[in-house]
Design a protein around this motif. Structure first.
Motif, PDB file in Angstrom:
ATOM      1  N   PRO A  55      23.102  38.549  15.414  1.00  0.00           N
ATOM      2  CA  PRO A  55      21.944  38.368  16.299  1.00  0.00           C
ATOM      3  C   PRO A  55      20.610  38.531  15.569  1.00  0.00           C
ATOM      4  O   PRO A  55      19.672  37.781  15.792  1.00  0.00           O
ATOM      5  CB  PRO A  55      22.116  39.436  17.369  1.00  0.00           C
ATOM      6  CG  PRO A  55      23.559  39.770  17.351  1.00  0.00           C
ATOM      7  CD  PRO A  55      24.005  39.576  15.926  1.00  0.00           C
ATOM      8  N   VAL A  56      20.510  39.499  14.684  1.00  0.00           N
ATOM      9  CA  VAL A  56      19.274  39.740  13.948  1.00  0.00           C
ATOM     10  C   VAL A  56      18.985  38.573  13.018  1.00  0.00           C
ATOM     11  O   VAL A  56      17.872  38.054  12.966  1.00  0.00           O
ATOM     12  CB  VAL A  56      19.370  41.068  13.159  1.00  0.00           C
ATOM     13  CG1 VAL A  56      18.162  41.265  12.276  1.00  0.00           C
ATOM     14  CG2 VAL A  56      19.557  42.229  14.107  1.00  0.00           C
ATOM     15  N   ASP A  58      20.185  35.495  13.202  1.00  0.00           N
ATOM     16  CA  ASP A  58      19.919  34.281  13.977  1.00  0.00           C
ATOM     17  C   ASP A  58      18.482  34.253  14.483  1.00  0.00           C
ATOM     18  O   ASP A  58      17.816  33.222  14.423  1.00  0.00           O
ATOM     19  CB  ASP A  58      20.884  34.166  15.161  1.00  0.00           C
ATOM     20  CG  ASP A  58      22.279  33.760  14.739  1.00  0.00           C
ATOM     21  OD1 ASP A  58      22.457  33.314  13.578  1.00  0.00           O
ATOM     22  OD2 ASP A  58      23.202  33.890  15.570  1.00  0.00           O
ATOM     23  N   ALA A  59      17.981  35.381  14.972  1.00  0.00           N
ATOM     24  CA  ALA A  59      16.606  35.437  15.469  1.00  0.00           C
ATOM     25  C   ALA A  59      15.610  35.191  14.336  1.00  0.00           C
ATOM     26  O   ALA A  59      14.629  34.468  14.504  1.00  0.00           O
ATOM     27  CB  ALA A  59      16.334  36.791  16.126  1.00  0.00           C
ATOM     28  N   ALA A  60      15.868  35.767  13.181  1.00  0.00           N
ATOM     29  CA  ALA A  60      14.983  35.571  12.031  1.00  0.00           C
ATOM     30  C   ALA A  60      15.033  34.125  11.548  1.00  0.00           C
ATOM     31  O   ALA A  60      14.001  33.539  11.197  1.00  0.00           O
ATOM     32  CB  ALA A  60      15.366  36.524  10.903  1.00  0.00           C
ATOM     33  N   ASP A  61      16.217  33.530  11.548  1.00  0.00           N
ATOM     34  CA  ASP A  61      16.343  32.121  11.156  1.00  0.00           C
ATOM     35  C   ASP A  61      15.617  31.216  12.147  1.00  0.00           C
ATOM     36  O   ASP A  61      14.964  30.241  11.747  1.00  0.00           O
ATOM     37  CB  ASP A  61      17.808  31.706  11.056  1.00  0.00           C
ATOM     38  CG  ASP A  61      18.476  32.197   9.780  1.00  0.00           C
ATOM     39  OD1 ASP A  61      17.770  32.665   8.869  1.00  0.00           O
ATOM     40  OD2 ASP A  61      19.713  32.098   9.699  1.00  0.00           O
ATOM     41  N   ASP A  62      15.715  31.530  13.437  1.00  0.00           N
ATOM     42  CA  ASP A  62      14.997  30.745  14.447  1.00  0.00           C
ATOM     43  C   ASP A  62      13.493  30.807  14.209  1.00  0.00           C
ATOM     44  O   ASP A  62      12.797  29.793  14.279  1.00  0.00           O
ATOM     45  CB  ASP A  62      15.308  31.250  15.860  1.00  0.00           C
ATOM     46  CG  ASP A  62      16.726  30.905  16.312  1.00  0.00           C
ATOM     47  OD1 ASP A  62      17.363  30.037  15.673  1.00  0.00           O
ATOM     48  OD2 ASP A  62      17.177  31.514  17.299  1.00  0.00           O
ATOM     49  N   ARG A  63      13.001  31.984  13.908  1.00  0.00           N
ATOM     50  CA  ARG A  63      11.572  32.147  13.622  1.00  0.00           C
ATOM     51  C   ARG A  63      11.206  31.331  12.385  1.00  0.00           C
ATOM     52  O   ARG A  63      10.179  30.654  12.358  1.00  0.00           O
ATOM     53  CB  ARG A  63      11.241  33.617  13.407  1.00  0.00           C
ATOM     54  CG  ARG A  63       9.770  33.876  13.158  1.00  0.00           C
ATOM     55  CD  ARG A  63       9.497  35.386  13.104  1.00  0.00           C
ATOM     56  NE  ARG A  63       8.103  35.684  13.093  1.00  0.00           N
ATOM     57  CZ  ARG A  63       7.303  35.628  12.024  1.00  0.00           C
ATOM     58  NH1 ARG A  63       7.794  35.241  10.873  1.00  0.00           N
ATOM     59  NH2 ARG A  63       6.031  35.949  12.102  1.00  0.00           N
ATOM     60  N   ASP A  66      10.963  27.673  13.225  1.00  0.00           N
ATOM     61  CA  ASP A  66       9.709  27.385  13.935  1.00  0.00           C
ATOM     62  C   ASP A  66       8.535  27.302  12.963  1.00  0.00           C
ATOM     63  O   ASP A  66       7.691  26.403  13.057  1.00  0.00           O
ATOM     64  CB  ASP A  66       9.423  28.446  14.998  1.00  0.00           C
ATOM     65  CG  ASP A  66      10.399  28.393  16.172  1.00  0.00           C
ATOM     66  OD1 ASP A  66      11.090  27.365  16.338  1.00  0.00           O
ATOM     67  OD2 ASP A  66      10.458  29.393  16.922  1.00  0.00           O
ATOM     68  N   THR A  88      17.377  34.279   2.667  1.00  0.00           N
ATOM     69  CA  THR A  88      17.229  35.659   3.113  1.00  0.00           C
ATOM     70  C   THR A  88      17.265  36.581   1.914  1.00  0.00           C
ATOM     71  O   THR A  88      18.089  36.410   1.021  1.00  0.00           O
ATOM     72  CB  THR A  88      18.379  36.030   4.078  1.00  0.00           C
ATOM     73  OG1 THR A  88      18.349  35.128   5.181  1.00  0.00           O
ATOM     74  CG2 THR A  88      18.240  37.454   4.584  1.00  0.00           C
TER      75      THR A  88
END
Length: 141
Positions: A55-56, A58-63, A66, A88
Motif C-alpha cells: 500500500p505504501v 503503491d501510493a508513492a508510485d501513484d504520486r 501524477d 525507489t
C-alpha cells in the motif's frame, strides 16, 4: 554529441526549470524524466513481509505517476517527447545509478527540490549527484 539526457523530476519549480532547460538546450536528445520515490535508511527493515509494503509503495508510485504526467504535459507544450521512469531508493544514489545503467550522456537537475532544507547554493541531492556522477551534470538555478 549529447544523445541521452536524464532529468530528475519531483514536480518542484527547480525541477521544472531543469526540464525546460534540457528540452530547449538539447532539442534532438532523448530526454527521460526520472521520479525517485525516496526511502529513508532502514525503511525496508520496518516491514517483515513484502506484502506489508505494497500500500505504501503503491501510493508513492501513484504520486510519482501524477508528477511525471505534469512533466509530460510540460514537454508536450514545447512540442517534445518525454520518456519517464519511476525508481525507489535514496534519490542521489538512484539518479547516479540510473544514469550509469542507461548510458545517459548528461544529467540536468534543479539546484534543489521539493523535499528537505536547501543549502545556500545546492540542495543535498543535487550536491551529492554532482559529487558522485561519473558523467557531466548541469545544475539549473
Amino acid at each position: 554529441m549529447t544523445d541521452r539526457i536524464l532529468v530528475p523530476y519531483d514536480g518542484s519549480p527547480p525541477s521544472a526549470d531543469a526540464l525546460e532547460y534540457a528540452l530547449e538546450t538539447f532539442p534532438d536528445a532523448r530526454v527521460t524524466a526520472l521520479y525517485v520515490v525516496p526511502t529513508p535508511d532502514g525503511y525496508e527493515a520496518l516491514f517483515e513481509n513484502p506484502e506489508d509494503r505494497v500500500p505504501v509503495v503503491d501510493a508513492a508510485d501513484d504520486r510519482g505517476r501524477d508528477i511525471l504526467d505534469e512533466a509530460r504535459g510540460l514537454a508536450a507544450d514545447r512540442g517534445a517527447d518525454l520518456e519517464t521512469e519511476i525508481v525507489t531508493g535514496k534519490p542521489d544514489h538512484e539518479i547516479v545509478d540510473y544514469a550509469a545503467a542507461e548510458d545517459v550522456d548528461t544529467v540536468v537537475l534543479g539546484s534543489h527540490g521539493r523535499e528537505g532544507v536547501s543549502r545556500l547554493l545546492l540542495g543535498s541531492v543535487a550536491e551529492n549527484v554532482v559529487r558522485r556522477s561519473p558523467i557531466p551534470v548541469v545544475v539549473v538555478r
